[in-house]
Design an enzyme around this catalytic site. Structure first.
Site, PDB file in Angstrom:
ATOM      1  N   PHE A 134       0.399  -9.735   5.618  1.00 15.35           N
ATOM      2  CA  PHE A 134       1.157 -10.612   4.711  1.00 15.35           C
ATOM      3  C   PHE A 134       1.945  -9.742   3.739  1.00 15.35           C
ATOM      4  CE2 PHE A 134       1.823 -12.949   0.781  1.00 15.35           C
ATOM      5  CZ  PHE A 134       2.380 -14.124   1.264  1.00 15.35           C
ATOM      6  N   ASP A 219       1.639  -1.403   1.237  1.00  7.57           N
ATOM      7  CA  ASP A 219       1.816  -2.610   0.418  1.00  7.57           C
ATOM      8  C   ASP A 219       0.509  -2.818  -0.332  1.00  7.57           C
ATOM      9  OD1 ASP A 219       1.797  -5.151  -0.621  1.00  7.57           O
ATOM     10  OD2 ASP A 219       2.594  -6.140   1.168  1.00  7.57           O
ATOM     11  N   LYS A 248       1.042  -8.525  -8.245  1.00  8.34           N
ATOM     12  CA  LYS A 248      -0.197  -9.180  -8.694  1.00  8.34           C
ATOM     13  C   LYS A 248      -0.812  -8.501  -9.930  1.00  8.34           C
ATOM     14  CE  LYS A 248      -1.131 -11.805  -4.620  1.00  8.34           C
ATOM     15  NZ  LYS A 248      -0.650 -11.393  -3.306  1.00  8.34           N
TER      16      LYS A 248
HETATM   17  C1  LIG Z   1       0.673 -11.657  -2.606  1.00  3.18           C
HETATM   18  C2  LIG Z   1       1.157 -10.586  -1.736  1.00  3.18           C
HETATM   19  C3  LIG Z   1       2.532 -10.359  -1.556  1.00  3.18           C
HETATM   20  C4  LIG Z   1       3.592 -11.242  -2.156  1.00  3.18           C
HETATM   21  O1  LIG Z   1       3.593 -11.186  -3.541  1.00  3.18           O
HETATM   22  P1  LIG Z   1       4.441 -12.304  -4.349  1.00  3.18           P
HETATM   23  O2  LIG Z   1       4.321 -11.867  -5.771  1.00  3.18           O
HETATM   24  O3  LIG Z   1       3.762 -13.614  -4.071  1.00  3.18           O
HETATM   25  O4  LIG Z   1       5.810 -12.290  -3.838  1.00  3.18           O
HETATM   26  C5  LIG Z   1       2.920  -9.285  -0.766  1.00  3.18           C
HETATM   27  N1  LIG Z   1       2.015  -8.488  -0.190  1.00  3.18           N
HETATM   28  C6  LIG Z   1       0.684  -8.674  -0.334  1.00  3.18           C
HETATM   29  C7  LIG Z   1      -0.259  -7.728   0.319  1.00  3.18           C
HETATM   30  C8  LIG Z   1       0.208  -9.743  -1.100  1.00  3.18           C
HETATM   31  O5  LIG Z   1      -1.096  -9.960  -1.218  1.00  3.18           O
END
Ligand SMILES: *Cc1c(COP(=O)(O)O)cnc(C)c1O
Length: 393
Positions: A134, A219, A248
């Protein structure tokens, strides 16, 4: 539902929400419009790393709001410079670009890798990503994600994201070709069900990408900022990635994200990258407050210890109820159920007496726990007690 001067139907329907409005939060607790309490093990999806309304964030916001909110991204401001310096001093990266969301930071990482490929790998632009990954909800990051159904939801996709199998190095190597510019992965797949990358896999990925002269992008939007007990999850494998994204936890609840890269990869030129709110002092002042707390002596050791405690308590619960154990890293953990009861348990936990419990089930066969990094053992015990009651029903 009618609420004060408004109606909840005025909001676009994007998810079924319970019939309550949260009005106040403190630490691990949330309070709704009827004064009902909830023990929060979601924390805005691993966002509120210091819990609800921590004093240092409230102070950073009020102090900065009285000083300077936004001089425009075309000028330096004090918290922007301080936060970037703190991040580079405490990571293997040399430069930072601030964004507002994880998806936007990942878009930046994709652009940076593609530009680097144009300059250094004769136009190579493919980024290998992974099944069940994700990376966000923009078109490019949805295309990079390996979430089932997302390949057709807003077709056509952005091209150039072949998918390998997580923790399977041969599946990555098989996809590398002349068009490949990078491999991008989450060190712990969060939305995919809290699946940590094996240390050997991360090390093999670093070796493989180096051998092929391509980039490694981590990421760390969910796994970064202390979540796994180290400041960044890549540290567990002792590797040095080329690019990292954060989101986050870095904002402790406010919209803040970052793209970090090593000097050799920083190839943006004026006009290539930007954004109205990037590095605005109101948000970066919060980032400074959050990062200083995480870097305080002993804080990350405490996170690791709490993570071990949560794992132990989840394992006991699993044994007692014949479940399939637990997994995760630090304070990002999942309890594996023996069936697909996850969503039912989440709903029942919300309605519990004398207070509710907020849990999340990213897949129906598991529950995910992402409490505040300063959650107490007593709060973990309270959550386990409630979950025990639920599982006995
Ligand atoms: C939540 C998340 C995203 C997206 O972040 P947003 O602030 O919602 O755009 C991208 N990568 C990972 C691994 C995430 O957990």
């Amino acid at each position: 539902m009618q609420y004060h001067n408004g109606n909840t139907d005025s909001l676009m329907f994007i998810t079924p929400r319970p019939e309550l409005v949260f009005e106040r939060g403190e630490g691990s607790w949330l309070y709704d419009h009827e004064g009902r309490k909830y023990l929060d093990f979601i924390q805005g999806w691993a966002v509120n790393c210091l819990g609800h309304c921590p004093p240092e964030i409230a102070a950073a916001l009020t102090e900065q709001a009285g000083k300077l909110i936004n001089p425009s991204p075309a000028f330096y401001n004090a918290p922007m410079v301080e936060l970037a310096s703190l991040l580079t001093a405490n990571s293997v990266f040399d430069r930072v670009f601030f964004a507002n969301t994880g998806a936007e930071a990942n878009e930046g990482a994709i652009k940076l890798a593609r530009k680097w490929g144009r300059l250094n790998r004769s136009g190579a632009h493919e980024i290998i990503t992974f099944g069940h990954s994700f990376h966000g909800r923009t078109l490019a990051t949805m295309s990079a994600s390996g979430k089932a159904g997302w390949d057709t939801l807003y077709a056509p996709q952005v091209a150039g994201f072949p998918k390998a199998i997580y923790n399977d190095i041969a599946s990555v190597e098989a996809l590398i070709g002349p068009k490949t510019v990078a491999v991008m992965l989450e060190p712990v797949q969060g939305e995919g069900g809290v699946i940590p990358a094996e240390v050997e896999f991360l090390q093999a990925l670093r070796e493989l990408t180096r051998r092929h002269g391509i980039l490694l992008i981590v990421d760390e939007v969910q796994s970064g900022m202390g979540r796994t007990g180290k400041l960044f999850a890549y540290e567990h494998a002792g590797i040095e990635p080329d690019i990292m994204t954060l989101g986050k936890g870095i904002g402790g609840g406010v919209p803040l994200a970052a793209l970090l890269a090593r000097e050799a990869v920083c190839c943006f030129e004026p006009g290539d990258q930007g954004g109205t709110y990037n590095g605005n002092p109101l948000m970066t002042a919060v980032g400074v407050a959050v990062l200083k707390r995480l870097l305080a002596p002993g804080f990350l050791d405490e996170v690791a210890a709490r993570g071990r405690y949560l794992a132990q308590r989840l394992n006991e619960l699993s044994a007692r109820h014949g479940l399939q154990g637990e997994r995760g890293a630090g304070l990002l953990r999942a309890l594996i159920l023996a069936d697909e009861r996850g969503p039912q348990l989440v709903a029942a936990a919300l309605a519990m007496q004398p207070h509710g419990l907020l849990l999340n089930s990213p897949r129906p066969n598991l529950l995910r726990f992402m409490p505040a990094l300063n959650v107490s053992e007593a709060e973990i015990d309270r959550m386990i007690e409630q979950l025990d009651q639920l599982l006995r029903r």
